[in-house]
Write a protein that holds these residues in place. Structure first.
Motif, PDB file in Angstrom:
ATOM      1  N   PHE A 139       1.861   4.263   3.033  1.00  0.00           N
ATOM      2  CA  PHE A 139       2.186   4.514   4.497  1.00  0.00           C
ATOM      3  C   PHE A 139       2.619   3.172   5.241  1.00  0.00           C
ATOM      4  CE2 PHE A 139      -1.503   7.304   3.269  1.00  0.00           C
ATOM      5  CZ  PHE A 139      -0.810   8.440   3.804  1.00  0.00           C
ATOM      6  N   LEU A 140       4.029   3.304   5.620  1.00  0.00           N
ATOM      7  CA  LEU A 140       4.587   1.966   6.020  1.00  0.00           C
ATOM      8  C   LEU A 140       4.197   1.741   7.437  1.00  0.00           C
ATOM      9  CD1 LEU A 140       8.309   3.458   5.039  1.00  0.00           C
ATOM     10  CD2 LEU A 140       6.837   1.768   3.781  1.00  0.00           C
ATOM     11  N   ALA A 141       4.245   0.610   7.680  1.00  0.00           N
ATOM     12  CA  ALA A 141       3.664  -0.312   8.945  1.00  0.00           C
ATOM     13  C   ALA A 141       4.519   0.382   9.991  1.00  0.00           C
ATOM     14  CB  ALA A 141       3.783  -1.658   8.714  1.00  0.00           C
ATOM     15  N   GLU A 142       5.889   0.416  10.053  1.00  0.00           N
ATOM     16  CA  GLU A 142       6.788   1.041  10.827  1.00  0.00           C
ATOM     17  C   GLU A 142       6.854   2.602  10.874  1.00  0.00           C
ATOM     18  OE1 GLU A 142       9.505   0.574   7.295  1.00  0.00           O
ATOM     19  OE2 GLU A 142       7.767  -0.344   8.262  1.00  0.00           O
ATOM     20  N   GLY A 143       5.794   2.994  10.356  1.00  0.00           N
ATOM     21  CA  GLY A 143       5.819   4.652  10.377  1.00  0.00           C
ATOM     22  C   GLY A 143       6.589   5.328   9.218  1.00  0.00           C
ATOM     23  N   GLY A 144       5.867   6.569   8.754  1.00  0.00           N
ATOM     24  CA  GLY A 144       6.482   7.277   7.506  1.00  0.00           C
ATOM     25  C   GLY A 144       5.872   6.675   6.260  1.00  0.00           C
ATOM     26  N   SER A 145       6.016   7.336   5.291  1.00  0.00           N
ATOM     27  CA  SER A 145       5.417   6.899   3.976  1.00  0.00           C
ATOM     28  C   SER A 145       6.454   7.322   2.862  1.00  0.00           C
ATOM     29  CB  SER A 145       4.125   7.909   3.827  1.00  0.00           C
ATOM     30  OG  SER A 145       4.852   9.371   3.791  1.00  0.00           O
ATOM     31  N   ILE A 146       5.840   6.817   1.605  1.00  0.00           N
ATOM     32  CA  ILE A 146       6.682   6.938   0.437  1.00  0.00           C
ATOM     33  C   ILE A 146       5.478   7.235  -0.627  1.00  0.00           C
ATOM     34  CG2 ILE A 146       6.316   4.482   0.030  1.00  0.00           C
ATOM     35  CD1 ILE A 146       8.941   4.803  -1.619  1.00  0.00           C
TER      36      ILE A 146
END
Length: 250
Positions: A139-146
């Protein structure tokens, strides 16, 4: 005067050496979460019913405590690496095939973003309980995910000569993360109609999670370290020449 000349040259040499060391050092420091701060005796394992902390990183379940299925282990159930590792056991109802999965989430204790660099994975438990794959979500700190799916290599010879743990490395997409979720999936499900319905365990072991500082792609071009060193070397050489000339003139 000779003494002054030597001091001048030593100062320039020291300054250049320091500059080279700084410019050549890695941009980000890394650490390895190896669970040895929660060490378990060899050939033993202990159930974990709540979150644990290792190397200032928090690993916690996503479901209530009574549904948690985790453990710390050392060289048991075929996974051997002569150290303590963390075991994640996810569940599946093999009557309805409805997932009853309890992933573990890893994050820094103070919420600092981080990069995932590498980790070790191994099958764990009885063969019918072992995950066939691990679904890993960052989960990316700026939002979104991989998300990525990792398949196991099938090596579970315990204390035998082969390596039970496989090392997985990650690219720069796995940077600036707020958390990472680990989920075991695809454990075998019994197709015997006479067998009592129950829960199937998606189990696997994890160790040596290497993390680093979060970083983002630069928005402007930065000179290569070699170019920077060349510029400083030329400047230092010119300065040294002028310094030597001044000392000689005295």
């Amino acid at each position: 005067m000779a003494h002054s000349k030597v001091i001048g040259k030593l100062s320039l040499t020291t300054a250049l050496a320091t500059l080279i060391a700084v410019l050549s050092s890695p941009a980000a420091q890394s650490l390895v979460i190896d669970f040895e701060d929660n060490a378990i005796e060899p050939n033993d394992n202990e159930d974990v019913f709540s979150s644990i902390t290792s190397q200032d990183f928090l690993l916690e379940p996503t479901l209530p405590r009574e549904q948690t299925q985790y453990a710390l282990a050392n060289n048991v159930f075929e996974a051997h690496n002569d150290s303590t590792y963390f075991v994640i056991r996810n569940l599946l109802n093999d009557n309805t095939l409805e997932p009853f999965i309890n992933p573990v989430t890893m994050s820094h204790v103070n919420g600092t973003p981080f990069s995932l660099l590498s980790l070790d994975l191994a099958e764990w438990g009885e063969p019918q309980d072992q995950s066939k794959m691990v679904e890993l979500t960052g989960f990316l700190a700026e939002g979104g995910s991989i998300t990525t799916m990792i398949s196991f290599d099938g090596i579970t010879d315990g204390s035998g000569p082969q390596e039970d743990f496989q090392t997985i490395t990650f690219d720069q997409q796995w940077s600036n993360l707020s958390s990472v979720e680990f989920k075991g999936i695809d454990a075998p499900v019994s197709d015997d109609p006479n067998e009592e319905p129950g829960f199937q365990v998606n189990s696997f072991a994890i160790d040596n999670i290497e993390v680093g500082e979060a970083f983002e792609e630069p928005h402007t071009e930065v000179p290569e370290p070699a170019s920077i060193l060349g510029i400083f070397a030329l400047g230092a050489a010119g300065f040294g020449s002028r310094l030597t000339k001044k000392i000689t003139q005295r």
